[in-house]
Design a protein around this motif. Structure first.
Motif, PDB file in Angstrom:
ATOM      1  N   ILE A 191      17.615  -2.630  10.257  1.00 28.39           N
ATOM      2  CA  ILE A 191      17.139  -1.680   9.257  1.00 28.39           C
ATOM      3  C   ILE A 191      17.235  -0.287   9.855  1.00 28.39           C
ATOM      4  CG2 ILE A 191      15.078  -0.863   8.029  1.00 28.39           C
ATOM      5  CD1 ILE A 191      14.274  -3.837   7.767  1.00 28.39           C
ATOM      6  N   GLY A 192      17.761   0.618   9.057  1.00 32.52           N
ATOM      7  CA  GLY A 192      17.886   2.007   9.478  1.00 32.52           C
ATOM      8  C   GLY A 192      17.315   2.928   8.426  1.00 32.52           C
ATOM      9  N   SER A 193      17.341   4.205   8.720  1.00 36.22           N
ATOM     10  CA  SER A 193      16.802   5.189   7.770  1.00 36.22           C
ATOM     11  C   SER A 193      17.919   5.989   7.125  1.00 36.22           C
ATOM     12  CB  SER A 193      15.820   6.129   8.479  1.00 36.22           C
ATOM     13  OG  SER A 193      16.446   6.774   9.575  1.00 36.22           O
ATOM     14  N   HIS A 194      17.619   6.518   5.959  1.00 34.44           N
ATOM     15  CA  HIS A 194      18.547   7.320   5.169  1.00 34.44           C
ATOM     16  C   HIS A 194      18.128   8.787   5.276  1.00 34.44           C
ATOM     17  CE1 HIS A 194      18.776   9.233   1.034  1.00 34.44           C
ATOM     18  NE2 HIS A 194      20.061   9.110   1.326  1.00 34.44           N
ATOM     19  N   ASN A 195      19.085   9.683   5.530  1.00 36.12           N
ATOM     20  CA  ASN A 195      18.754  11.101   5.773  1.00 36.12           C
ATOM     21  C   ASN A 195      17.646  11.196   6.830  1.00 36.12           C
ATOM     22  OD1 ASN A 195      20.655  11.856   3.890  1.00 36.12           O
ATOM     23  ND2 ASN A 195      19.181  12.064   2.227  1.00 36.12           N
ATOM     24  N   SER A 196      17.943  10.618   7.983  1.00 40.88           N
ATOM     25  CA  SER A 196      16.938  10.312   9.005  1.00 40.88           C
ATOM     26  C   SER A 196      16.195  11.516   9.569  1.00 40.88           C
ATOM     27  CB  SER A 196      17.611   9.562  10.153  1.00 40.88           C
ATOM     28  OG  SER A 196      18.376   8.486   9.670  1.00 40.88           O
ATOM     29  N   TYR A 197      16.763  12.682   9.487  1.00 37.34           N
ATOM     30  CA  TYR A 197      16.223  13.930  10.052  1.00 37.34           C
ATOM     31  C   TYR A 197      15.221  14.614   9.131  1.00 37.34           C
ATOM     32  CZ  TYR A 197      19.482  15.047   6.501  1.00 37.34           C
ATOM     33  OH  TYR A 197      20.098  15.050   5.285  1.00 37.34           O
ATOM     34  N   LYS A 198      15.103  14.184   7.894  1.00 34.58           N
ATOM     35  CA  LYS A 198      14.489  14.965   6.818  1.00 34.58           C
ATOM     36  C   LYS A 198      12.974  15.136   6.938  1.00 34.58           C
ATOM     37  CE  LYS A 198      13.924  14.499   1.789  1.00 34.58           C
ATOM     38  NZ  LYS A 198      13.479  15.832   1.437  1.00 34.58           N
ATOM     39  N   ILE A 199      12.532  16.375   6.802  1.00 34.61           N
ATOM     40  CA  ILE A 199      11.122  16.722   6.642  1.00 34.61           C
ATOM     41  C   ILE A 199      10.912  17.054   5.177  1.00 34.61           C
ATOM     42  CG2 ILE A 199       9.349  18.440   7.199  1.00 34.61           C
ATOM     43  CD1 ILE A 199      10.568  18.689   9.964  1.00 34.61           C
ATOM     44  N   ALA A 200       9.789  16.665   4.622  1.00 38.38           N
ATOM     45  CA  ALA A 200       9.540  16.836   3.188  1.00 38.38           C
ATOM     46  C   ALA A 200       9.614  18.299   2.759  1.00 38.38           C
ATOM     47  CB  ALA A 200       8.172  16.268   2.831  1.00 38.38           C
ATOM     48  N   ILE A 201      10.050  18.501   1.525  1.00 34.04           N
ATOM     49  CA  ILE A 201      10.010  19.826   0.909  1.00 34.04           C
ATOM     50  C   ILE A 201       8.550  20.208   0.719  1.00 34.04           C
ATOM     51  CG2 ILE A 201      10.663  21.183  -1.125  1.00 34.04           C
ATOM     52  CD1 ILE A 201      12.914  19.123  -1.593  1.00 34.04           C
ATOM     53  N   GLU A 202       8.173  21.418   1.135  1.00 32.53           N
ATOM     54  CA  GLU A 202       6.761  21.799   1.002  1.00 32.53           C
ATOM     55  C   GLU A 202       6.369  21.886  -0.475  1.00 32.53           C
ATOM     56  OE1 GLU A 202       6.370  26.044   2.576  1.00 32.53           O
ATOM     57  OE2 GLU A 202       8.374  25.415   3.153  1.00 32.53           O
ATOM     58  N   GLU A 203       5.110  21.636  -0.740  1.00 35.54           N
ATOM     59  CA  GLU A 203       4.621  21.404  -2.096  1.00 35.54           C
ATOM     60  C   GLU A 203       4.953  22.504  -3.101  1.00 35.54           C
ATOM     61  OE1 GLU A 203       0.538  19.916  -4.364  1.00 35.54           O
ATOM     62  OE2 GLU A 203       0.521  20.327  -2.205  1.00 35.54           O
ATOM     63  N   PRO A 204       4.746  23.798  -2.793  1.00 33.24           N
ATOM     64  CA  PRO A 204       5.067  24.825  -3.805  1.00 33.24           C
ATOM     65  C   PRO A 204       6.532  24.812  -4.225  1.00 33.24           C
ATOM     66  CG  PRO A 204       3.765  25.760  -2.031  1.00 33.24           C
ATOM     67  CD  PRO A 204       4.181  24.395  -1.579  1.00 33.24           C
ATOM     68  N   LEU A 205       7.421  24.599  -3.280  1.00 36.24           N
ATOM     69  CA  LEU A 205       8.854  24.557  -3.596  1.00 36.24           C
ATOM     70  C   LEU A 205       9.205  23.282  -4.354  1.00 36.24           C
ATOM     71  CD1 LEU A 205      11.724  25.597  -3.434  1.00 36.24           C
ATOM     72  CD2 LEU A 205      11.878  24.688  -1.094  1.00 36.24           C
ATOM     73  N   PHE A 206       8.626  22.158  -3.934  1.00 35.44           N
ATOM     74  CA  PHE A 206       8.906  20.905  -4.634  1.00 35.44           C
ATOM     75  C   PHE A 206       8.433  20.973  -6.088  1.00 35.44           C
ATOM     76  CE2 PHE A 206       7.769  16.569  -5.955  1.00 35.44           C
ATOM     77  CZ  PHE A 206       9.019  15.967  -5.835  1.00 35.44           C
ATOM     78  N   ASN A 207       7.251  21.533  -6.318  1.00 40.75           N
ATOM     79  CA  ASN A 207       6.737  21.662  -7.685  1.00 40.75           C
ATOM     80  C   ASN A 207       7.636  22.553  -8.530  1.00 40.75           C
ATOM     81  OD1 ASN A 207       4.572  20.010  -7.086  1.00 40.75           O
ATOM     82  ND2 ASN A 207       3.170  21.706  -6.637  1.00 40.75           N
ATOM     83  N   TYR A 208       8.134  23.620  -7.933  1.00 38.75           N
ATOM     84  CA  TYR A 208       9.072  24.519  -8.622  1.00 38.75           C
ATOM     85  C   TYR A 208      10.343  23.767  -9.031  1.00 38.75           C
ATOM     86  CZ  TYR A 208      12.591  28.216  -9.124  1.00 38.75           C
ATOM     87  OH  TYR A 208      13.614  29.018  -9.585  1.00 38.75           O
ATOM     88  N   LEU A 209      10.882  22.998  -8.094  1.00 33.49           N
ATOM     89  CA  LEU A 209      12.101  22.242  -8.378  1.00 33.49           C
ATOM     90  C   LEU A 209      11.867  21.185  -9.455  1.00 33.49           C
ATOM     91  CD1 LEU A 209      13.330  21.716  -4.705  1.00 33.49           C
ATOM     92  CD2 LEU A 209      14.288  23.302  -6.389  1.00 33.49           C
ATOM     93  N   LEU A 210      10.712  20.547  -9.401  1.00 25.07           N
ATOM     94  CA  LEU A 210      10.395  19.488 -10.355  1.00 25.07           C
ATOM     95  C   LEU A 210      10.269  20.046 -11.771  1.00 25.07           C
ATOM     96  CD1 LEU A 210      10.056  16.475  -9.850  1.00 25.07           C
ATOM     97  CD2 LEU A 210       7.587  16.804  -9.837  1.00 25.07           C
ATOM     98  N   GLU A 211       9.758  21.263 -11.895  1.00 22.76           N
ATOM     99  CA  GLU A 211       9.669  21.926 -13.201  1.00 22.76           C
ATOM    100  C   GLU A 211      11.058  22.194 -13.772  1.00 22.76           C
ATOM    101  OE1 GLU A 211       7.324  25.429 -12.897  1.00 22.76           O
ATOM    102  OE2 GLU A 211       5.469  24.359 -12.402  1.00 22.76           O
ATOM    103  N   LYS A 212      11.998  22.499 -12.894  1.00 21.20           N
ATOM    104  CA  LYS A 212      13.368  22.767 -13.331  1.00 21.20           C
ATOM    105  C   LYS A 212      14.102  21.492 -13.715  1.00 21.20           C
ATOM    106  CE  LYS A 212      13.148  27.193 -12.483  1.00 21.20           C
ATOM    107  NZ  LYS A 212      13.168  28.187 -13.584  1.00 21.20           N
ATOM    108  N   ASN A 213      13.810  20.401 -12.979  1.00 19.98           N
ATOM    109  CA  ASN A 213      14.528  19.158 -13.217  1.00 19.98           C
ATOM    110  C   ASN A 213      13.698  17.987 -12.686  1.00 19.98           C
ATOM    111  OD1 ASN A 213      16.277  16.985 -13.406  1.00 19.98           O
ATOM    112  ND2 ASN A 213      18.016  18.035 -12.475  1.00 19.98           N
TER     113      ASN A 213
END
Length: 358
Positions: free
Chosen positions: A37-59
């Protein structure tokens, strides 16, 4: 008492024999005879909440980006033996500094989490993150730093199972973000160059190592097969996870992959075939099963876009295991911290590695 002692001695000797036999089998087992078992996009740190909420409103479909990972070495410590790294070409340095997402966070009246404090993005060389300007946080912003972390971990864990790493050479344009620099044949060579700057030949599983005296990689894989785990311990195998345009550009630098670091994703019948990426184990179950039986290595996915985790749906994982695919990637070797779900991808033995026969 004497009879009991004799029986005890017999049982002890028998168990020791079984253990030695088990260890012998483990040593003789080939690379393509295990599942990890391996990971996908293994380096990724989560998008911070204000930016993620902005993106979610767009799409709303961008909820697919709501996941992250622990550091690379921590994943390997957990037992994962598959990783996925995305690289961006940046020969002069500075092309990916000051991502637009930071301005979006500030416009929302929030202070962004500190980013690239050491100015790593200003130096020439391959960079590593998911999507320019949008999903840009990474445990290692520089590809070579990630490689150095992996090398250090390997040196501290002598005898480890080979680690299989797929690489996306990313240059896709995304609306309202900066244009990435293209991965030409020459640019693709920099992936090899940076890997070789960090890893010695003895730490790599290369196409030449597998091909040996055969005419090409596919012939070797179908005739002799892959080496044993014992022969390949402490090594890393890298695969270019791209379509024909980029793999053909990469191959233009190497005749029959001679001298190459990367394996490429090519269809059965191609002389450079040996490792296949088939991400949907439901749709491609029969194809994966066939290729594995022939001797190919295959990477597939247990989940995608957070959908399986949100619905606690293990259908893909069960099909992935049954297909025999040697590498099964997931975003959920640990349950999500961002929504209510106990979805977790792990083998029945409680680990992240097993024999295909188990």
């Amino acid at each position: 008492m004497k009879i009991i002692s004799t029986v005890a001695l017999f049982l002890t000797t028998f168990l020791l024999f079984l253990n030695l036999l088990h260890n012998k089998n483990d040593q003789e087992m080939k690379l393509n005879e295990i599942q990890v078992i391996g990971s996908h996009n293994s380096y990724k740190i989560a998008i911070e909440e204000p930016l993620f909420n902005y993106l979610l409103e767009k799409n709303e479909a961008l909820e697919a980006l709501q996941y992250d990972h622990i550091p690379l070495s921590a994943q390997l410590n957990l037992g994962l033996r598959g990783l996925e790294l995305d690289v961006y070409h940046d020969p002069e340095g500075g092309h990916y500094t000051n991502p637009k997402g930071l301005s979006i966070v500030k416009a929302a009246g929030k202070e962004p989490i500190p980013y690239d404090v050491e100015k790593k993005l200003e130096a020439p060389g391959l960079k590593m993150f998911h999507v320019q300007d949008v999903d840009f946080r990474s445990h290692q912003l520089v590809f070579k730093d990630a490689l150095k972390e992996l090398k250090k971990w390997s040196q501290e864990h002598e005898g480890h199972t080979p680690v299989i790493i797929t690489i996306n050479a990313k240059d896709a344009e995304v609306p309202l973000t900066r244009k990435p620099l293209p991965f030409t044949a020459e640019a693709l060579l920099t992936i090899d160059e940076e890997i070789r700057e960090v890893f010695e030949q003895k730490s790599l599983i290369t196409p030449d190592l597998i091909t040996g005296d055969f005419e090409n990689l596919e012939q070797a894989v179908l005739t002799k097969g892959w080496p044993s785990l014992k022969e390949l311990k402490n090594r890393f195998l890298f695969v270019l996870d791209e379509g024909d345009e980029k793999t053909d550009a990469y191959l233009s630098n190497f005749s029959n992959l001679h001298g190459a670091v990367l394996f490429v994703d090519k269809e059965e019948g191609n002389p450079n075939a040996g490792f296949k990426i088939l991400n949907d184990p439901i749709k491609d179950f029969n194809k994966i099963e066939k290729l594995v039986k022939l001797g190919y290595m295959v990477r597939t996915r247990a989940d995608a876009d957070t959908k399986e985790a949100r619905n606690n749906d293990y259908t893909r994982f069960e099909k992935a295991k049954a297909s025999g695919a040697q590498v099964i990637t997931t975003d959920y070797y640990l349950p999500s911290q961002y929504f209510d779900s106990d979805f977790k991808i792990i083998f029945d033995n409680g680990g992240y590695e097993k024999s295909i026969q188990d």
